[in-house]
Design a protein around this motif. Structure first.
Motif, PDB file in Angstrom:
ATOM      1  N   LYS A   6     -43.254  43.161  -7.877  1.00  0.00           N
ATOM      2  CA  LYS A   6     -43.107  44.092  -6.772  1.00  0.00           C
ATOM      3  C   LYS A   6     -44.405  44.787  -6.388  1.00  0.00           C
ATOM      4  O   LYS A   6     -44.497  45.327  -5.311  1.00  0.00           O
ATOM      5  CB  LYS A   6     -42.042  45.125  -7.106  1.00  0.00           C
ATOM      6  N   THR A   7     -45.409  44.783  -7.223  1.00  0.00           N
ATOM      7  CA  THR A   7     -46.632  45.521  -6.915  1.00  0.00           C
ATOM      8  C   THR A   7     -47.795  44.633  -6.487  1.00  0.00           C
ATOM      9  O   THR A   7     -48.868  45.126  -6.217  1.00  0.00           O
ATOM     10  CB  THR A   7     -47.064  46.367  -8.122  1.00  0.00           C
ATOM     11  N   VAL A  10     -49.023  44.159  -0.732  1.00  0.00           N
ATOM     12  CA  VAL A  10     -48.844  45.324   0.132  1.00  0.00           C
ATOM     13  C   VAL A  10     -49.075  44.863   1.568  1.00  0.00           C
ATOM     14  O   VAL A  10     -50.105  44.275   1.878  1.00  0.00           O
ATOM     15  CB  VAL A  10     -49.829  46.457  -0.224  1.00  0.00           C
ATOM     16  N   SER A  29     -39.634  43.123   2.208  1.00  0.00           N
ATOM     17  CA  SER A  29     -39.271  44.058   1.136  1.00  0.00           C
ATOM     18  C   SER A  29     -38.212  43.451   0.219  1.00  0.00           C
ATOM     19  O   SER A  29     -38.182  43.749  -0.976  1.00  0.00           O
ATOM     20  CB  SER A  29     -38.813  45.397   1.712  1.00  0.00           C
ATOM     21  N   GLN A  34     -44.449  45.447  -1.193  1.00  0.00           N
ATOM     22  CA  GLN A  34     -44.508  46.838  -0.765  1.00  0.00           C
ATOM     23  C   GLN A  34     -44.840  46.812   0.719  1.00  0.00           C
ATOM     24  O   GLN A  34     -45.833  46.216   1.112  1.00  0.00           O
ATOM     25  CB  GLN A  34     -45.601  47.585  -1.508  1.00  0.00           C
ATOM     26  N   ARG A  55     -36.004  48.524  -2.743  1.00  0.00           N
ATOM     27  CA  ARG A  55     -37.091  48.133  -1.837  1.00  0.00           C
ATOM     28  C   ARG A  55     -38.213  49.154  -1.905  1.00  0.00           C
ATOM     29  O   ARG A  55     -37.991  50.326  -2.155  1.00  0.00           O
ATOM     30  CB  ARG A  55     -36.589  48.038  -0.403  1.00  0.00           C
ATOM     31  N   ALA A  56     -39.423  48.684  -1.656  1.00  0.00           N
ATOM     32  CA  ALA A  56     -40.597  49.563  -1.615  1.00  0.00           C
ATOM     33  C   ALA A  56     -41.077  49.632  -0.168  1.00  0.00           C
ATOM     34  O   ALA A  56     -41.975  48.910   0.236  1.00  0.00           O
ATOM     35  CB  ALA A  56     -41.686  49.025  -2.531  1.00  0.00           C
ATOM     36  N   VAL A  57     -40.416  50.491   0.621  1.00  0.00           N
ATOM     37  CA  VAL A  57     -40.742  50.640   2.041  1.00  0.00           C
ATOM     38  C   VAL A  57     -41.166  52.078   2.282  1.00  0.00           C
ATOM     39  O   VAL A  57     -40.488  53.016   1.863  1.00  0.00           O
ATOM     40  CB  VAL A  57     -39.540  50.295   2.939  1.00  0.00           C
ATOM     41  N   ARG A  58     -42.294  52.227   2.955  1.00  0.00           N
ATOM     42  CA  ARG A  58     -42.831  53.555   3.288  1.00  0.00           C
ATOM     43  C   ARG A  58     -43.113  53.601   4.792  1.00  0.00           C
ATOM     44  O   ARG A  58     -43.564  52.611   5.364  1.00  0.00           O
ATOM     45  CB  ARG A  58     -44.117  53.767   2.503  1.00  0.00           C
TER      46      ARG A  58
END
Length: 64
Positions: A6-7, A10, A29, A34, A55-58
């Motif tokens: 997951k990391t 980006v 995602s 990310q 999920r990694a959503v910003r």
């Protein structure tokens, strides 16, 4: 193809609050990326993705 954690990835998406941008945000995602979404105003669908702990959503939003 090697599976990514997951990391590892980006991605910045502009205009991701609806349409194609939102679909890309959902798909990327879901595969563990990310995702940073830049938009004027976050839609309710985008906010749901941000709130999803899987999920990694910003979101970066607002107009100066």
């Amino acid at each position: 193809m090697q599976e990514r954690s997951k990391t590892d990835e980006v991605i910045l998406i502009t205009g991701g609050n609806r349409g194609i941008g939102l679909a890309l945000t959902e798909q990327l995602s879901a595969r563990g990326a990310q995702v940073i979404v830049a938009c004027r105003e976050a839609s309710s669908e985008l906010q749901a993705l941000v709130s999803d702990p899987e999920r990694a959503v910003r979101v970066i939003s607002g107009v100066d």
